[in-house]
Design a protein around this motif. Sequence first.
Motif, PDB file in Angstrom:
ATOM      1  N   ASN A 342     130.580  11.138  -3.942  1.00 41.34           N
ATOM      2  CA  ASN A 342     131.017  12.200  -3.040  1.00 41.34           C
ATOM      3  C   ASN A 342     131.269  11.695  -1.622  1.00 41.34           C
ATOM      4  N   GLU A 343     130.514  10.689  -1.218  1.00 41.29           N
ATOM      5  CA  GLU A 343     130.715  10.126   0.124  1.00 41.29           C
ATOM      6  C   GLU A 343     132.095   9.462   0.219  1.00 41.29           C
ATOM      7  N   GLU A 344     132.460   8.701  -0.804  1.00 41.20           N
ATOM      8  CA  GLU A 344     133.780   8.052  -0.816  1.00 41.20           C
ATOM      9  C   GLU A 344     134.894   9.085  -0.900  1.00 41.20           C
ATOM     10  N   ILE A 345     134.677  10.128  -1.678  1.00 43.87           N
ATOM     11  CA  ILE A 345     135.664  11.209  -1.776  1.00 43.87           C
ATOM     12  C   ILE A 345     135.847  11.898  -0.430  1.00 43.87           C
ATOM     13  N   GLU A 346     134.741  12.182   0.245  1.00 39.68           N
ATOM     14  CA  GLU A 346     134.822  12.875   1.537  1.00 39.68           C
ATOM     15  C   GLU A 346     135.556  12.022   2.576  1.00 39.68           C
ATOM     16  N   GLN A 347     135.356  10.721   2.533  1.00 43.42           N
ATOM     17  CA  GLN A 347     136.060   9.841   3.468  1.00 43.42           C
ATOM     18  C   GLN A 347     137.579   9.950   3.283  1.00 43.42           C
ATOM     19  N   SER A 348     138.020  10.034   2.039  1.00 43.36           N
ATOM     20  CA  SER A 348     139.452  10.194   1.769  1.00 43.36           C
ATOM     21  C   SER A 348     139.943  11.567   2.218  1.00 43.36           C
ATOM     22  N   GLU A 350     138.738  13.384   4.671  1.00 37.94           N
ATOM     23  CA  GLU A 350     138.756  13.435   6.147  1.00 37.94           C
ATOM     24  C   GLU A 350     140.062  12.866   6.715  1.00 37.94           C
ATOM     25  N   LYS A 351     140.641  11.898   6.013  1.00 40.67           N
ATOM     26  CA  LYS A 351     141.871  11.264   6.500  1.00 40.67           C
ATOM     27  C   LYS A 351     143.094  12.178   6.370  1.00 40.67           C
ATOM     28  N   GLN A 352     142.946  13.259   5.617  1.00 38.19           N
ATOM     29  CA  GLN A 352     144.078  14.167   5.396  1.00 38.19           C
ATOM     30  C   GLN A 352     143.790  15.568   5.945  1.00 38.19           C
ATOM     31  N   GLN A 353     142.920  15.667   6.946  1.00 38.99           N
ATOM     32  CA  GLN A 353     142.482  16.973   7.446  1.00 38.99           C
ATOM     33  C   GLN A 353     143.616  17.787   8.056  1.00 38.99           C
ATOM     34  N   ASP A 354     144.708  17.142   8.420  1.00 35.83           N
ATOM     35  CA  ASP A 354     145.836  17.889   8.985  1.00 35.83           C
ATOM     36  C   ASP A 354     146.690  18.543   7.900  1.00 35.83           C
ATOM     37  N   LYS A 355     146.390  18.224   6.623  1.00 33.28           N
ATOM     38  CA  LYS A 355     147.205  18.760   5.523  1.00 33.28           C
ATOM     39  C   LYS A 355     146.409  19.594   4.526  1.00 33.28           C
ATOM     40  N   ILE A 356     145.097  19.484   4.555  1.00 33.83           N
ATOM     41  CA  ILE A 356     144.271  20.146   3.533  1.00 33.83           C
ATOM     42  C   ILE A 356     143.045  20.820   4.137  1.00 33.83           C
ATOM     43  N   PHE A 357     142.523  21.801   3.393  1.00 30.72           N
ATOM     44  CA  PHE A 357     141.188  22.349   3.621  1.00 30.72           C
ATOM     45  C   PHE A 357     140.322  21.892   2.456  1.00 30.72           C
ATOM     46  N   TYR A 358     139.032  21.772   2.685  1.00 33.23           N
ATOM     47  CA  TYR A 358     138.128  21.443   1.579  1.00 33.23           C
ATOM     48  C   TYR A 358     136.728  21.964   1.872  1.00 33.23           C
ATOM     49  N   SER A 359     136.002  22.208   0.804  1.00 32.90           N
ATOM     50  CA  SER A 359     134.610  22.666   0.942  1.00 32.90           C
ATOM     51  C   SER A 359     133.806  22.155  -0.240  1.00 32.90           C
ATOM     52  N   LYS A 360     132.499  22.093  -0.052  1.00 35.08           N
ATOM     53  CA  LYS A 360     131.619  21.632  -1.111  1.00 35.08           C
ATOM     54  C   LYS A 360     131.287  22.785  -2.053  1.00 35.08           C
ATOM     55  N   LEU A 361     131.101  22.466  -3.323  1.00 35.74           N
ATOM     56  CA  LEU A 361     130.863  23.471  -4.346  1.00 35.74           C
ATOM     57  C   LEU A 361     129.528  23.246  -5.035  1.00 35.74           C
ATOM     58  N   ALA A 362     128.908  24.351  -5.448  1.00 32.59           N
ATOM     59  CA  ALA A 362     127.678  24.243  -6.232  1.00 32.59           C
ATOM     60  C   ALA A 362     128.002  24.178  -7.718  1.00 32.59           C
ATOM     61  N   ASN A 363     129.007  24.944  -8.170  1.00 32.03           N
ATOM     62  CA  ASN A 363     129.366  24.968  -9.594  1.00 32.03           C
ATOM     63  C   ASN A 363     130.887  24.992  -9.741  1.00 32.03           C
ATOM     64  N   GLY A 364     131.480  23.825  -9.704  1.00 31.69           N
ATOM     65  CA  GLY A 364     132.930  23.726  -9.780  1.00 31.69           C
ATOM     66  C   GLY A 364     133.500  24.164 -11.108  1.00 31.69           C
ATOM     67  N   TYR A 528     145.086  23.928  -6.716  1.00 35.88           N
ATOM     68  CA  TYR A 528     143.776  23.491  -6.228  1.00 35.88           C
ATOM     69  C   TYR A 528     143.422  22.131  -6.827  1.00 35.88           C
ATOM     70  N   LEU A 529     142.663  21.367  -6.076  1.00 34.72           N
ATOM     71  CA  LEU A 529     142.155  20.072  -6.526  1.00 34.72           C
ATOM     72  C   LEU A 529     140.631  20.106  -6.519  1.00 34.72           C
ATOM     73  N   PHE A 530     140.038  19.857  -7.679  1.00 33.91           N
ATOM     74  CA  PHE A 530     138.581  19.720  -7.805  1.00 33.91           C
ATOM     75  C   PHE A 530     138.287  18.235  -7.888  1.00 33.91           C
ATOM     76  N   MET A 531     137.538  17.724  -6.895  1.00 34.40           N
ATOM     77  CA  MET A 531     137.293  16.287  -6.818  1.00 34.40           C
ATOM     78  C   MET A 531     135.822  16.066  -6.491  1.00 34.40           C
ATOM     79  N   GLY A 532     135.075  15.513  -7.480  1.00 37.06           N
ATOM     80  CA  GLY A 532     133.629  15.419  -7.285  1.00 37.06           C
ATOM     81  C   GLY A 532     133.071  16.815  -7.073  1.00 37.06           C
ATOM     82  N   ASN A 533     132.295  16.995  -6.019  1.00 29.63           N
ATOM     83  CA  ASN A 533     131.733  18.310  -5.694  1.00 29.63           C
ATOM     84  C   ASN A 533     132.573  19.074  -4.679  1.00 29.63           C
ATOM     85  N   TYR A 534     133.829  18.698  -4.523  1.00 27.39           N
ATOM     86  CA  TYR A 534     134.682  19.316  -3.511  1.00 27.39           C
ATOM     87  C   TYR A 534     135.824  20.118  -4.132  1.00 27.39           C
ATOM     88  N   LEU A 535     136.132  21.244  -3.479  1.00 25.26           N
ATOM     89  CA  LEU A 535     137.325  22.015  -3.772  1.00 25.26           C
ATOM     90  C   LEU A 535     138.317  21.784  -2.635  1.00 25.26           C
TER      91      LEU A 535
END
Length: 539
Positions: A342-348, A350-364, A528-535
């Motif tokens: 999830n840390e590596e996913i979040e780093q990716s 963060e680099k696209q914050q001008d194009k996407i929204f994202y949030s962490k999920l408990a039950n994707g 929508y993109l589900f990636m690790g624990n992120y939506l």
Amino acid sequence: MKIIGFGGSTHDFSVCLVENGEVKIAIEEERLAKKKYGYGCELRENLAYKYVLEKTNTKEAEIDYFVSNDLLNKDYFDCVKGKMNQLYNHHYTHAASAFYESGFEDTAILVIDHSGSIIKDSKGLSTETISYYRGTENRIALMDRVSGDGEIKNGIVKKPNNSIGYFYSMIAKMLGCQSMGGDNKIHSESGKLMGLSSYGKPVYKEDFERFIRFEQGQVEIEVENIRQYVEKVLAETKSEQETKMNLAATAQKILEDLVVKCADYLYEITKSKNICIAGGVGLNGLANQKILMDTKFENIFICPAANDAGTSIGAALSKFYEKNNCSKKEMKNNFYGFSYNNEEIEQSLEKQQDKIFYSKLANGEKLAAKLIKENRIIAWYQGGSEFGPRSLGNRSILANPCNPKMKDILNNRVKFRESYRPFAPAVMAEHEKEYFEMIKSNEYMLLIPETNKEVISRIPAVVHVDGTARVQSVTKTFNPQFYSVIQEFYKLSSIPVVLNTSFNIKGRPICESPHDAIDCFLESDIDYLFMGNYLVWKI
């Protein structure tokens, strides 16, 4: 014991690491170079080799053996600077890729592809086109083989006679089932021909058979005469599309008949109840289904990377079992890519914050199922990538199979590909026989059974025009997260099936890294993109 296997030939390059008989990691060069099938890759750069060492924290000095097959372009293992220990026969590595992960103690092994190693026989120098093997305990023996002559260029036989694989790929290209490779050359796409074949009828079968003979395992195919015949048919037709569909259906029927005859012959010389399949023709799920239905074999295992990429694993496991007389380890799944946390996913992200929204999920899984039910298209990116050409729930695009418009929506909005190409159903394994005429479970999407007629109207988006479906059987053991998505969709819809297709767009390889996934998401009309624990969703 650590062994590096290099795989491929002039395409489908790959590298794997086998440690003590277990595949630790395997990756295809195309996933890293972003050039499908590896066409146009800078081979000496060998991104896959660097990936394997880096992701496993392995130093080159720790490797005991470097192995490959004798058709691989030598530039691809230039990175190990003369340390290559052994080059195995190409077909042998195909056979090993299936046998050593099949779990069978005694099995027939059938290898059919475009062309294999160059051999010297009654034809002079020729190439293997079909090989018949038997696997017993942890040893493989060649029983018989078919060869074909052709033009030898750079150690590869071009346009070989007596080749089922070349025959089929030649027809594919002639009918426009092709794509532009990273090397800016046109390459045939046999998978497209299989999809197109269901729209036609094999009306040219008798004419094709004038140029084909089969006797005692030996196949003779006059490919040049068939080519000339197809050119004549296309030149004289008044209905080009109908003619192409009928020619595709004819080529598919010929391929199926020949594959079944080869399997029948192999059964007669082995009497085994089990069969392993490898080589590029092993990706033809309709032919594989015919083996189960029309021969005496009771059990089948098809290498998930039946194409040349699988030869890296075949070579590495061959060396291991040569050096270690021990029991084989059965394949659990083919998720051999690196699992990004999830840390590596979040780093990716963060680099696209001008194009996407994202949030962490408990039950994707629950949310994914809800969105699929609402006819949203989602990308599902979890764990390590699949090794082989089929996405099986770790690098997948998922959608509602109940929506009759979903196939066209996906082809037009997301995949940007031909309208005749079907999508696959992923089904909870315990419900597979309710929906499909399953003889054996099919975790790797390499069998194509009929759909039960009474359920076709329930899942129209994943049933092909001929009533077949390239089914994936999903269990909790094989892929617990993906299984959970289907299970949650079942609770909402009473349908234990979701539409599953590979996470890529036309002309691109399946996504490997989080960066790849975000790029593909942004370039296509996925909701929508589900990636690790992120939506993830778009701004």
